[in-house]
Design an enzyme around this catalytic site. Structure first.
Site, mmCIF file in Angstrom:
data_model
loop_
_atom_site.group_PDB
_atom_site.id
_atom_site.type_symbol
_atom_site.label_atom_id
_atom_site.label_comp_id
_atom_site.label_asym_id
_atom_site.label_seq_id
_atom_site.Cartn_x
_atom_site.Cartn_y
_atom_site.Cartn_z
ATOM 1 N N GLY A 112 0.817 -1.206 0.000
ATOM 2 C CA GLY A 112 0.000 0.000 0.000
ATOM 3 C C GLY A 112 0.852 1.257 0.000
ATOM 4 O O GLY A 112 2.084 1.202 -0.083
ATOM 5 N N ASN B 134 -2.944 -8.383 0.470
ATOM 6 C CA ASN B 134 -3.896 -9.105 -0.377
ATOM 7 C C ASN B 134 -4.232 -8.323 -1.644
ATOM 8 O O ASN B 134 -4.999 -8.784 -2.486
ATOM 9 C CB ASN B 134 -5.177 -9.447 0.397
ATOM 10 C CG ASN B 134 -6.010 -8.228 0.741
ATOM 11 O OD1 ASN B 134 -5.612 -7.085 0.511
ATOM 12 N ND2 ASN B 134 -7.193 -8.459 1.305
ATOM 13 N N GLY C 263 -3.884 -2.174 -1.853
ATOM 14 C CA GLY C 263 -2.467 -2.091 -2.189
ATOM 15 C C GLY C 263 -2.242 -2.510 -3.636
ATOM 16 O O GLY C 263 -3.120 -3.085 -4.282
ATOM 17 N N ARG D 17 3.654 -15.534 19.796
ATOM 18 C CA ARG D 17 4.358 -16.802 19.562
ATOM 19 C C ARG D 17 5.840 -16.599 19.300
ATOM 20 O O ARG D 17 6.687 -17.349 19.791
ATOM 21 C CB ARG D 17 3.718 -17.542 18.384
ATOM 22 C CG ARG D 17 4.378 -18.897 18.093
ATOM 23 C CD ARG D 17 3.727 -19.606 16.913
ATOM 24 N NE ARG D 17 3.930 -18.885 15.661
ATOM 25 C CZ ARG D 17 5.041 -18.941 14.936
ATOM 26 N NH1 ARG D 17 6.095 -19.643 15.368
ATOM 27 N NH2 ARG D 17 5.137 -18.284 13.801
ATOM 28 N N TYR E 245 -14.670 1.404 10.149
ATOM 29 C CA TYR E 245 -13.251 1.755 10.243
ATOM 30 C C TYR E 245 -12.927 2.311 11.627
ATOM 31 O O TYR E 245 -12.001 1.838 12.291
ATOM 32 C CB TYR E 245 -12.911 2.779 9.166
ATOM 33 C CG TYR E 245 -11.459 3.166 9.103
ATOM 34 C CD1 TYR E 245 -10.489 2.255 8.683
ATOM 35 C CD2 TYR E 245 -11.044 4.453 9.444
ATOM 36 C CE1 TYR E 245 -9.148 2.612 8.608
ATOM 37 C CE2 TYR E 245 -9.716 4.818 9.371
ATOM 38 C CZ TYR E 245 -8.765 3.902 8.961
ATOM 39 O OH TYR E 245 -7.444 4.262 8.894
ATOM 40 N N THR F 48 -2.105 11.579 5.874
ATOM 41 C CA THR F 48 -0.778 11.452 5.278
ATOM 42 C C THR F 48 -0.926 11.414 3.762
ATOM 43 O O THR F 48 -1.901 10.867 3.250
ATOM 44 C CB THR F 48 -0.081 10.181 5.780
ATOM 45 O OG1 THR F 48 -0.131 10.153 7.220
ATOM 46 C CG2 THR F 48 1.370 10.123 5.343
#
Length: 318
Positions: free
Chosen positions: A14, A36, A40, A108, A147, A177
């Site tokens: 992106g 995905n 992007g 993890r 969102y 931005t």
């Protein structure tokens, strides 16, 4: 530079993610760019594909991921109203399930994780400028809630994983931005105005244009990400990242028309529901904890951004 050498950037193809990948490669890191490609675009990282320390992985963060990394920048999520309202349920899943999956990965592997949150957690703010201790004024039932509330939930998950599982988290509240590689059809005000101006079409200003925004150039934002990720463990955030210079939407439109030499005229349209009237970050915390402040003025940053979109218009892709 062994600390955080192997880095995962979700949403790495992106706008923000691709610039972050550039900087990480420059620093000598090994970068896994995960995307995905819903918003992007792999073309944003084509120049990195052959690099020996760069790997592109097509994957959706709502699905579990089993890799070994030292740090994670979780930037994956549609970030413009046109894109995140296209499939609001998936937007919520990306924020919530994506955060759960990335925090689980951090737990993890023992990785440090930076969560890209947003100024939209403040909603239509009742205080100005916005400070990190303000809890916001968000409509949980409105069209922007997928969102806004998704990002608020992601922040909650970060804090709970930190408290319960000792995951090292950093929370960045990103304000507007802009810069090269913005999606030309994202509906954001900077990209909209530039493309309209380059085509000499009317500049569409919603409302009377008196609503304000603060615009941070992408290079300044990426620098803030790096500083936040490498900040001491004791500093979690959330921290506002943005340029506190405040401009009305009409001022932005007039500046874009001037810099492009456009013949465009300003055309007013009704203000969308829940559109914030004011948006300006208080970045005192970022100054104290990260020794950061943006260095690029709006006019300085608009010039390379306009050059980028001029190229897209010439190629017929914008």
């Amino acid at each position: 530079m062994q600390l955080h050498r192997r880095v995962l950037v979700t949403g790495g193809a992106g706008f923000l993610g691709s610039h972050l990948c550039d900087r990480l490669i420059e620093q000598g890191r090994e970068v896994i760019c995960l995307d995905n490609c819903f918003t992007g675009d792999k073309s944003n990282v084509y120049h990195l594909i052959a690099h020996p320390r760069f790997e592109f992985m097509r994957h959706d963060v709502t699905m579990p991921l089993y890799i070994e990394v030292d740090s994670i920048y979780n930037l994956a999520c549609p970030a413009s109203p046109i894109h995140y309202q296209h499939d609001p349920v998936q937007t919520l899943k990306t924020s919530v399930h994506g955060a759960i999956n990335m925090l689980g990965l951090a737990k993890r592997t023992g990785a440090r994780i930076l969560q890209a949150s947003t100024s939209e957690v403040y909603g239509d703010p009742e205080i100005h400028p916005q400070t990190e201790d303000y809890w916001g004024n968000v409509n949980p039932l409105g069209p922007r809630a997928c969102y806004d509330e998704g990002k608020r939930c992601a922040e909650t998950l970060c804090m709970d994983y930190h408290r319960q599982h000792k995951v090292a988290v950093k929370i960045a509240r990103i304000f507007n931005t802009y810069g090269p590689r913005m999606h030309p059809a994202d509906g954001r005000v900077v990209s909209n105005f530039i493309i309209q101006a380059l085509r000499d079409r009317p500049i569409t200003v919603y409302g009377d244009g008196s609503q304000t925004r603060s615009f941070c150039y992408v290079d300044d934002m990426v620098e803030a990400f790096l500083l936040l990720m490498d900040s001491p463990d004791g500093f979690i955030g959330p921290v506002n990242l943005g340029n506190p210079g405040e401009f009305t939407i009409r001022e932005l439109a007039e500046t874009v028309v001037e810099l492009t030499g456009s013949a465009s005229k300003i055309e007013h349209r009704p203000l969308p529901q829940d559109d914030p009237k004011q948006r300006q970050p208080d970045i005192a915390l970022a100054g104290r904890e990260l020794d950061w402040q943006p260095a690029t003025s709006l006019r300085e940053g608009l010039k390379p951004t306009i050059d980028y979109f001029e190229g897209l218009v010439r190629e017929g892709v914008a």
